[in-house]
Enzyme design. Structure first.
Site, mmCIF file in Angstrom:
data_model
loop_
_atom_site.group_PDB
_atom_site.id
_atom_site.type_symbol
_atom_site.label_atom_id
_atom_site.label_comp_id
_atom_site.label_asym_id
_atom_site.label_seq_id
_atom_site.Cartn_x
_atom_site.Cartn_y
_atom_site.Cartn_z
ATOM 1 C CB THR A 117 -0.910 0.005 1.252
ATOM 2 O OG1 THR A 117 -1.496 1.299 1.394
ATOM 3 C CG2 THR A 117 -0.132 -0.277 2.523
ATOM 4 C CE1 TYR A 141 -3.623 -2.252 5.039
ATOM 5 C CE2 TYR A 141 -3.571 0.009 4.223
ATOM 6 C CZ TYR A 141 -3.675 -1.351 3.987
ATOM 7 O OH TYR A 141 -3.843 -1.806 2.706
#
Ligand code: UDP
Length: 327
Positions: A117, A141
């Site tokens: 990501t 995350y």
């Protein structure tokens, strides 16, 4: 027939990857614990209901299907939840991935495509992000995804694995044929939340923060259509199967849009107003995340033709109106 093990294949991006793999003649084996995925989304190959923390279940799946490669999508991916419950993210995303990598290596499955990501880049003052940008995540995350990238790097070093790592920007849209789509419970992502506000399933969209250092004070993101995104995965898989070197690719279009701009496009695409109000910032959000890389285009031949906001929102709206999955 060539099997590919798709973790998270019952989820939003994983199910679209399974459809794309099947269209290319691969058999996608969906490995998913259904914690956030949907059995109804598993349509394109066998289903193994299992958890990444269950090494025996992974070993059994590798033994039964002898996959030529792994596509690893299964992960928790909500910035807000990661900030409030980091342990859940480290356990599932990192320990689960380590189990998977070890199971793949022990089974002799050397090709590994990983969903990473742009959140691994963190806050970099509006610069365009390339694969060589520093990885300084500002939320749990992003930290867990960066950690898995490091695990993969170390296994690569011992020649036990070859990897393509994709760092996604903001994924949106749904299968234009309406067979599968984005369906989270609860929904937190901008475009589906907006569509829920439009049709009255929630009172309004809350815009998280209006005092960012961006053109209109709201966060800037680079949106990419899920169908384009999974096409890149097919190209990445072919890259590995052709014996090419391990590589990292950003998957974004290079165009950033503020939350206000996305609202304007949603109004145009649906013909309806988006009820909204301004709220405080959400912890862990970077002001701007936009890809500055052409690597996927020049090296993989990636051609993200559906990734305009108009098409992404229209496809998401078509799916939304079906009511999504039930249960
Ligand atoms: N966002 C918002 N309201 C919402 C959901 C998202 O203002 O209800 C903003 C969020 O702050 C971010 C952008 O929309 O700037 C995209 O958020 P999303 O959760 O869709 O993806 P993320 O960037 O966290 O991966």
């Amino acid at each position: 027939m060539t099997h590919v093990l798709v973790t998270g294949g019952a989820g939003y991006i994983g199910s679209h990857a399974c459809k794309a793999l099947a269209a290319r003649g691969f058999i996608p084996v969906c490995f998913d614990n259904l914690s956030t995925g949907w059995a109804q989304a598993v349509k394109y190959g066998p289903f193994v209901q299992g958890d990444l923390l269950d090494r025996a279940a992974l070993d059994a799946a590798f033994a039964e299907y002898q996959p030529v490669a792994v596509m690893h999508f299964a992960a928790f991916s909500l910035v807000g939840e990661a900030m409030s419950n980091p342990g859940k993210y480290w356990r599932n995303n990192v320990l689960g991935s380590l189990n998977l990598v070890e199971a793949a290596v022990d089974a002799g499955c050397k090709q590994f495509v990983f969903s990473s990501t742009c959140a691994t880049y963190g806050e970099q003052d509006g610069v365009l992000l390339t694969e060589d940008s520093a990885q300084l995540p500002i939320n749990a995350y992003g930290s867990t995804k960066r950690a898995v990238e490091e695990i993969l790097r170390d296994f690569r070093a011992s020649d036990e694995l070859r990897t393509v790592i994709f760092r996604y920007f903001n994924v949106a849209g749904s299968d234009p044929a309406g067979e599968i789509g984005e369906h989270h419970r609860p929904e937190t992502h901008l475009i589906p939340v907006m569509l829920e506000a439009i049709d009255g399933q929630r009172p309004e969209l809350v815009i998280y923060g209006t005092d960012y250092d961006t053109p209109d004070g709201t966060c800037v993101r680079d949106y990419v259509h899920v169908v384009d995104l999974v096409e890149a995965h097919i190209l990445g898989l072919e890259w590995l199967l052709e014996g090419k070197e391990s590589r990292v690719f950003n998957l974004g279009t290079g165009c950033g849009f503020t939350v206000n701009e996305v609202i304007t496009h949603a109004r145009a695409a649906t013909g309806q107003k988006v009820p909204h109000r301004f709220g405080p910032r959400r912890g862990g959000d970077a002001a701007s995340l936009v890809s500055g890389s052409h690597r996927a285009l020049s090296e993989l031949g990636w051609d993200p033709t559906r990734s305009s906001l108009k098409v992404m929102i229209s496809d998401a709206w078509t799916w939304h109106k079906t009511g999504g999955y039930s249960g």
